[in-house]
Design a protein around this motif. Sequence first.
Motif, mmCIF file in Angstrom:
data_model
loop_
_atom_site.group_PDB
_atom_site.id
_atom_site.type_symbol
_atom_site.label_atom_id
_atom_site.label_comp_id
_atom_site.label_asym_id
_atom_site.label_seq_id
_atom_site.Cartn_x
_atom_site.Cartn_y
_atom_site.Cartn_z
ATOM 1 N N PHE A 1 151.417 41.957 17.391
ATOM 2 C CA PHE A 1 150.142 42.345 18.010
ATOM 3 C C PHE A 1 150.243 42.259 19.524
ATOM 4 O O PHE A 1 150.712 41.262 20.067
ATOM 5 C CB PHE A 1 149.014 41.387 17.566
ATOM 6 N N ASP A 2 149.765 43.309 20.197
ATOM 7 C CA ASP A 2 149.507 43.209 21.627
ATOM 8 C C ASP A 2 148.272 42.308 21.777
ATOM 9 O O ASP A 2 147.558 42.061 20.793
ATOM 10 C CB ASP A 2 149.247 44.623 22.170
ATOM 11 N N LEU A 3 148.012 41.808 22.982
ATOM 12 C CA LEU A 3 146.861 40.904 23.163
ATOM 13 C C LEU A 3 145.643 41.619 23.760
ATOM 14 O O LEU A 3 144.627 41.834 23.091
ATOM 15 C CB LEU A 3 147.265 39.734 24.071
ATOM 16 N N ASP A 4 145.784 41.987 25.059
ATOM 17 C CA ASP A 4 144.651 42.555 25.793
ATOM 18 C C ASP A 4 144.249 43.906 25.209
ATOM 19 O O ASP A 4 145.055 44.840 25.167
ATOM 20 C CB ASP A 4 145.018 42.737 27.280
ATOM 21 N N GLY A 5 143.022 44.013 24.733
ATOM 22 C CA GLY A 5 142.534 45.282 24.190
ATOM 23 C C GLY A 5 142.822 45.477 22.711
ATOM 24 O O GLY A 5 142.371 46.453 22.114
ATOM 25 N N VAL A 6 143.594 44.559 22.115
ATOM 26 C CA VAL A 6 143.876 44.631 20.673
ATOM 27 C C VAL A 6 143.251 43.420 19.969
ATOM 28 O O VAL A 6 142.516 43.560 18.998
ATOM 29 C CB VAL A 6 145.399 44.703 20.396
ATOM 30 N N PHE B 1 150.754 46.763 16.715
ATOM 31 C CA PHE B 1 149.391 47.206 17.037
ATOM 32 C C PHE B 1 149.241 47.217 18.554
ATOM 33 O O PHE B 1 149.452 46.197 19.205
ATOM 34 C CB PHE B 1 148.350 46.257 16.428
ATOM 35 N N GLU B 2 148.857 48.362 19.107
ATOM 36 C CA GLU B 2 148.820 48.541 20.568
ATOM 37 C C GLU B 2 147.630 49.393 21.016
ATOM 38 O O GLU B 2 147.240 50.315 20.305
ATOM 39 C CB GLU B 2 150.091 49.284 21.012
ATOM 40 N N ASP B 3 147.079 49.080 22.188
ATOM 41 C CA ASP B 3 145.992 49.903 22.741
ATOM 42 C C ASP B 3 146.438 50.672 23.985
ATOM 43 O O ASP B 3 145.628 51.374 24.597
ATOM 44 C CB ASP B 3 144.789 49.029 23.129
ATOM 45 N N ALA B 4 147.722 50.521 24.366
ATOM 46 C CA ALA B 4 148.194 51.174 25.593
ATOM 47 C C ALA B 4 149.289 52.199 25.283
ATOM 48 O O ALA B 4 150.121 51.974 24.392
ATOM 49 C CB ALA B 4 148.748 50.131 26.552
HETATM 50 MG MG MG Z 1 146.850 45.982 25.607
#
Ligand code: MG
Length: 218
Positions: free
Chosen positions: A8-13, A168-171
């Motif tokens: 898992f990514d952290l920021d935004g996920v 899992f990523e938001d970027a």
């Molecule tokens: Mg992120």
Amino acid sequence: MKQTGFIFDLDGVIVDTAKYHFLAWKNLANELGFEFTEEQNEFFKGVSRKRCLEILLKIGKVDATQKQFDQWMIEKNEDYLNYIVKMNASEILPDVPRVLEFLKERKIPIALGSASKNARPILQKVNLLHYFDCIVDGNNVTKAKPNPEVFLIAAKQLNVASEHCVVFEDAVAGIRAANTANMVSVGIGDEKVLHEAQFNFNDFTEIDNSFLERLIKK
Ligand code: MG
Ligand code: BG6
């Protein structure tokens, strides 16, 4: 069947910290005499603190000595940490604990793969640290996303082959890193922005247990 690992990514996920990164960069831009918009902030997602400042100074057409640059890095982070101090579990993004719990119950290895140097204290603050078998963050990497280093180190620490890892990523940079590492990439956020991902969801509420089961059995 081969073991599957989840990264898992952290920021935004996991947590909604992108807004605090934005506010801290905006405060610094204003102090330096220019505006910084949410649209511009999109390009800061998944990008290291140092690289973000380089881009910010380019936007503002500001020249900096090394001393100023280092000072502004510290300033931005102190400002960011002032927002983080007030964080609590209510800022965990929807259904993240359900997904972590589902994986934990099945003894699936879980890693964090983040560019942030503040990952551990944030996970501690929102009380999610115990879910992670390993934390790989901005303190452990030399090459920033889209370089896959962060995810490759995570896979190694989980003792899972890269091709059996799910990210899992938001970027955009993070999706590219996962794809380059030959991992399954899951975009969390706007599908138009994250179209390079293998799977897309707006958030974890759209990810049901049967989808997770499918990923585990892949
Ligand atoms: Mg992120
Ligand atoms: C990433 C964020 O997770 O971490 C970026 O998406 C941020 O916006 C980067 O710049 C570095 O974070 P930090 O906490 O080390 O400044």
